[in-house]
Design a protein around this motif. Structure first.
Motif, PDB file in Angstrom:
ATOM      1  N   THR A  37      46.279  36.618  31.630  1.00  0.00           N
ATOM      2  CA  THR A  37      44.482  36.520  31.061  1.00  0.00           C
ATOM      3  C   THR A  37      43.766  37.103  31.824  1.00  0.00           C
ATOM      4  O   THR A  37      42.421  37.487  31.201  1.00  0.00           O
ATOM      5  N   PHE A  38      44.610  37.901  32.871  1.00  0.00           N
ATOM      6  CA  PHE A  38      43.377  38.277  33.534  1.00  0.00           C
ATOM      7  C   PHE A  38      43.524  39.812  33.464  1.00  0.00           C
ATOM      8  O   PHE A  38      41.768  40.399  33.410  1.00  0.00           O
ATOM      9  N   PRO A  39      44.469  40.339  32.267  1.00  0.00           N
ATOM     10  CA  PRO A  39      43.708  42.512  32.582  1.00  0.00           C
ATOM     11  C   PRO A  39      42.642  41.655  31.378  1.00  0.00           C
ATOM     12  O   PRO A  39      41.031  42.491  31.109  1.00  0.00           O
ATOM     13  N   GLY A  40      42.263  40.651  30.577  1.00  0.00           N
ATOM     14  CA  GLY A  40      41.196  40.308  29.283  1.00  0.00           C
ATOM     15  C   GLY A  40      39.995  39.813  30.504  1.00  0.00           C
ATOM     16  O   GLY A  40      38.840  40.774  29.614  1.00  0.00           O
ATOM     17  N   LEU A  41      40.188  39.338  31.447  1.00  0.00           N
ATOM     18  CA  LEU A  41      38.717  39.115  32.177  1.00  0.00           C
ATOM     19  C   LEU A  41      38.014  40.888  32.772  1.00  0.00           C
ATOM     20  O   LEU A  41      37.223  40.611  32.510  1.00  0.00           O
ATOM     21  N   ILE A  42      39.186  41.591  32.657  1.00  0.00           N
ATOM     22  CA  ILE A  42      39.203  42.340  33.254  1.00  0.00           C
ATOM     23  C   ILE A  42      38.094  43.768  32.214  1.00  0.00           C
ATOM     24  O   ILE A  42      37.080  43.586  32.702  1.00  0.00           O
ATOM     25  N   ASP A  43      38.700  43.357  31.467  1.00  0.00           N
ATOM     26  CA  ASP A  43      38.432  43.855  30.137  1.00  0.00           C
ATOM     27  C   ASP A  43      37.058  43.786  29.830  1.00  0.00           C
ATOM     28  O   ASP A  43      35.410  44.767  29.724  1.00  0.00           O
TER      29      ASP A  43
END
Length: 278
Positions: free
Chosen positions: A88-94
């Motif tokens: 889920t972290f890459p989605g948070l950055i996006d």
């Protein structure tokens, strides 16, 4: 800014058929949540995951193959590693970038989406690096953005959850969801649990074919109307689901040791805890 639009699904009034695929439904509109509630939700999730210690916004737990970051301990896998849990972290950055909020330059410049630490040992060696310090600061300063991201995740999850249950169960799952969502402060247990144990839709998040996410909690709930009783029923069903997860887990995992902490978290969903000072 007095209000912040969250991407929380409002299904009521959409004319959802218990048998129709969700893909055929009109796109739902977002809920508008007062900023003070968003602040409160972000703080509650932060305290659940870190006990209020900002150092625990960036951790790599023992016997795990990923870093856990932010108020929701969003998962970030290194290259070559993929586990059963949803990253889920890459989605948070996006999501953060899409809101026009700056992220640390080293994250912006990365051409790959995997974590820069190969394992926990590498993570610990980098603990005092400038990049790690920038990451901690970024996560401390964007707690509301992280809560908004969690709400967007919940929005995406609900149609998928309804599509995964038998047609005769869809109406019950939806009504249980709505009973919580329409209750004062009911948004918090929904957001926190889906972040805590997932949506319950991934086939890899199963023991003996049984999941432990939000979908399983909604299926386990008894029919209930909005109000304090809905909060208590949600907490009761969540505990039943997590006790079942432990029973289904491999003994070598020793998951029973987590149950006291899980119960303490679930108790924050109950009406006595949520509504006493509201």
């Amino acid at each position: 800014m007095k209000k912040i639009a969250l991407s929380l699904v409002v299904i009521a009034g959409l004319g959802l058929s218990a048998c129709a695929p969700m893909s055929q439904q009109t796109s739902p509109t977002p809920t508008v949540v007062p900023a003070k509630d968003l602040n409160w939700i972000a703080d509650k999730v932060y305290r659940n995951e870190t006990s209020g210690n900002p150092a625990l916004l960036v951790v790599w737990n023992d016997r795990e193959e990923f870093a856990s970051l932010g108020i929701g301990h969003f998962i970030w896998y290194p290259a070559g590693h993929r586990g059963p849990y949803t990253e889920t972290f890459p989605g948070l950055i996006d999501y953060t970038k899409a809101q026009g909020v700056p992220v640390p330059q080293w994250l912006t410049n990365r051409t790959i989406r995997t974590a820069p630490w190969a394992n926990k040992a590498a993570f610990e060696r980098a603990r005092n690096d400038p990049e790690m310090q920038q990451l901690r600061t970024f996560l401390q300063q964007t707690m509301n953005i992280q809560a908004n991201y969690m709400a967007e995740r919940l929005t995406r999850a609900l149609p998928t959850m309804l599509n995964q249950v038998a047609p005769q169960d869809r109406d019950r799952v939806l009504k249980n969801y709505q009973a919580i969502e329409k209750t004062q402060r009911g948004l918090y247990p929904l957001l926190d649990y889906v972040n805590f144990k997932g949506e319950g839709t991934s086939p890899t998040e199963r023991y003996n074919g049984q999941g432990w996410g939000l979908l399983q909690v909604l299926l386990t709930m008894r029919p209930v109307e909005p109000g304090p009783q809905a909060l208590d029923e949600f907490a009761r069903a969540a505990e039943e689901v997590l006790v079942r997860r432990i029973a289904n887990s491999s003994p070598e995992r020793g998951e029973a040791k987590w149950l006291p902490g899980w119960r303490s978290r679930l108790n924050t969903y109950r009406a006595q805890s949520l509504l006493s000072a509201y």
